[in-house]
Design a protein around this motif. Structure first.
Motif, PDB file in Angstrom:
ATOM      1  N   GLN A  58       0.822  -1.208   0.000  1.00 15.08           N
ATOM      2  CA  GLN A  58       0.000   0.000   0.000  1.00 15.08           C
ATOM      3  C   GLN A  58       0.859   1.264   0.000  1.00 15.08           C
ATOM      4  O   GLN A  58       0.520   2.255  -0.649  1.00 15.08           O
ATOM      5  N   LEU A  59       1.988   1.247   0.726  1.00 19.59           N
ATOM      6  CA  LEU A  59       2.916   2.384   0.682  1.00 19.59           C
ATOM      7  C   LEU A  59       3.505   2.547  -0.715  1.00 19.59           C
ATOM      8  O   LEU A  59       3.581   3.652  -1.248  1.00 19.59           O
ATOM      9  N   LEU A  60       3.918   1.431  -1.282  1.00 20.33           N
ATOM     10  CA  LEU A  60       4.541   1.457  -2.603  1.00 20.33           C
ATOM     11  C   LEU A  60       3.642   2.059  -3.666  1.00 20.33           C
ATOM     12  O   LEU A  60       4.120   2.732  -4.579  1.00 20.33           O
ATOM     13  N   ALA A  61       2.377   1.809  -3.549  1.00 17.41           N
ATOM     14  CA  ALA A  61       1.436   2.256  -4.571  1.00 17.41           C
ATOM     15  C   ALA A  61       1.496   3.761  -4.796  1.00 17.41           C
ATOM     16  O   ALA A  61       1.211   4.235  -5.897  1.00 17.41           O
ATOM     17  N   GLN A  62       1.900   4.510  -3.786  1.00 19.59           N
ATOM     18  CA  GLN A  62       1.872   5.966  -3.884  1.00 19.59           C
ATOM     19  C   GLN A  62       3.240   6.604  -4.149  1.00 19.59           C
ATOM     20  O   GLN A  62       3.334   7.815  -4.319  1.00 19.59           O
ATOM     21  N   LEU A  63       4.279   5.805  -4.170  1.00 20.07           N
ATOM     22  CA  LEU A  63       5.629   6.337  -4.395  1.00 20.07           C
ATOM     23  C   LEU A  63       5.942   6.414  -5.887  1.00 20.07           C
ATOM     24  O   LEU A  63       5.390   5.665  -6.688  1.00 20.07           O
ATOM     25  N   PRO A  64       6.862   7.316  -6.268  1.00 19.61           N
ATOM     26  CA  PRO A  64       7.290   7.364  -7.668  1.00 19.61           C
ATOM     27  C   PRO A  64       7.899   6.018  -8.089  1.00 19.61           C
ATOM     28  O   PRO A  64       8.503   5.310  -7.269  1.00 19.61           O
ATOM     29  N   MET A  65       7.747   5.667  -9.356  1.00 18.79           N
ATOM     30  CA  MET A  65       8.160   4.365  -9.873  1.00 18.79           C
ATOM     31  C   MET A  65       9.614   4.015  -9.529  1.00 18.79           C
ATOM     32  O   MET A  65       9.901   2.908  -9.075  1.00 18.79           O
TER      33      MET A  65
ATOM     34  N   MET B 215       8.759  10.777   2.343  1.00 17.70           N
ATOM     35  CA  MET B 215       7.668   9.887   1.931  1.00 17.70           C
ATOM     36  C   MET B 215       6.311  10.551   2.143  1.00 17.70           C
ATOM     37  O   MET B 215       5.399  10.373   1.338  1.00 17.70           O
ATOM     38  N   ARG B 216       6.189  11.316   3.211  1.00 17.05           N
ATOM     39  CA  ARG B 216       4.914  11.984   3.509  1.00 17.05           C
ATOM     40  C   ARG B 216       4.498  12.973   2.420  1.00 17.05           C
ATOM     41  O   ARG B 216       3.328  13.328   2.313  1.00 17.05           O
ATOM     42  N   LEU B 217       5.451  13.416   1.618  1.00 16.26           N
ATOM     43  CA  LEU B 217       5.127  14.313   0.514  1.00 16.26           C
ATOM     44  C   LEU B 217       4.437  13.570  -0.624  1.00 16.26           C
ATOM     45  O   LEU B 217       3.804  14.183  -1.480  1.00 16.26           O
ATOM     46  N   TYR B 218       4.546  12.246  -0.633  1.00 13.32           N
ATOM     47  CA  TYR B 218       4.026  11.428  -1.721  1.00 13.32           C
ATOM     48  C   TYR B 218       2.923  10.457  -1.290  1.00 13.32           C
ATOM     49  O   TYR B 218       2.078  10.095  -2.097  1.00 13.32           O
ATOM     50  N   VAL B 219       2.986  10.040  -0.048  1.00 14.78           N
ATOM     51  CA  VAL B 219       2.047   9.032   0.463  1.00 14.78           C
ATOM     52  C   VAL B 219       1.025   9.739   1.349  1.00 14.78           C
ATOM     53  O   VAL B 219       1.389  10.598   2.157  1.00 14.78           O
ATOM     54  N   SER B 220      -0.222   9.351   1.219  1.00 16.78           N
ATOM     55  CA  SER B 220      -1.283   9.995   2.001  1.00 16.78           C
ATOM     56  C   SER B 220      -1.032   9.844   3.507  1.00 16.78           C
ATOM     57  O   SER B 220      -0.434   8.859   3.946  1.00 16.78           O
ATOM     58  N   ALA B 221      -1.490  10.832   4.241  1.00 15.89           N
ATOM     59  CA  ALA B 221      -1.335  10.806   5.701  1.00 15.89           C
ATOM     60  C   ALA B 221      -1.981   9.568   6.291  1.00 15.89           C
ATOM     61  O   ALA B 221      -1.424   8.945   7.213  1.00 15.89           O
TER      62      ALA B 221
END
Length: 146
Positions: free
Chosen positions: A53-60, A117-123
């Motif tokens: 779930q974390l990975l889903a929101q990070l840049p490729m 990571m918080r800049l890319y992944v939802s709180a």
């Protein structure tokens, strides 16, 4: 479908630039080592599902750093913040002597990765993923003033 590798590189470099700012360094290699070490330790202590779930929101490109060398069976429980910090140093290997001068450096480096990571992944996702760790470990992940 045409893959846009340049776009992936731009997003990955953007992430690393922000991490460098949060680490207060211009040393890209240092930032990359800290990111890799922190990711390897995190993925060993988060559940497989939370990691996905974390990975889903990070840049490729950053996803690739997270999964590099990952084996699903490596999931372990951690009990204390010191145990986490020791693992970060172990993952950094011989570079740890260059990357960290003391415990505070390690804590600040981990917080810089999490803040980036918080800049890319939802709180909500960050809270849910990090919330699966013991409370004594979670204190390192509390938002800093970076």
């Amino acid at each position: 479908m045409l893959l846009e590798f340049d776009k992936y590189a731009v997003k990955g470099n953007e992430f690393l630039n922000r991490l460098e700012e949060n680490l207060q360094t211009t040393d890209r290699a240092h930032a990359a080592r800290v990111l890799r070490s922190t990711f390897r330790v995190l993925r060993n202590h988060l559940t497989f599902e939370e990691s996905l779930q974390l990975l889903a929101q990070l840049p490729m490109v950053i996803k690739a750093v997270y999964v590099d060398g990952w084996r699903k069976g490596n999931h372990r429980k951690i009990k204390t913040m010191d145990d986490l910090l020791i693992e970060i140093v172990q993952q950094d290997g011989l570079n740890a002597w260059d990357d960290f001068s003391d415990k505070d450096d390690i804590v600040n480096a981990v917080r810089a990765v999490i803040d980036t990571m918080r800049l890319y992944v939802s709180a909500e996702e960050m809270e849910q993923a990090l919330g699966t760790l013991p409370r004594r470990v979670q204190v390192i992940f509390e938002e800093s003033d970076i």
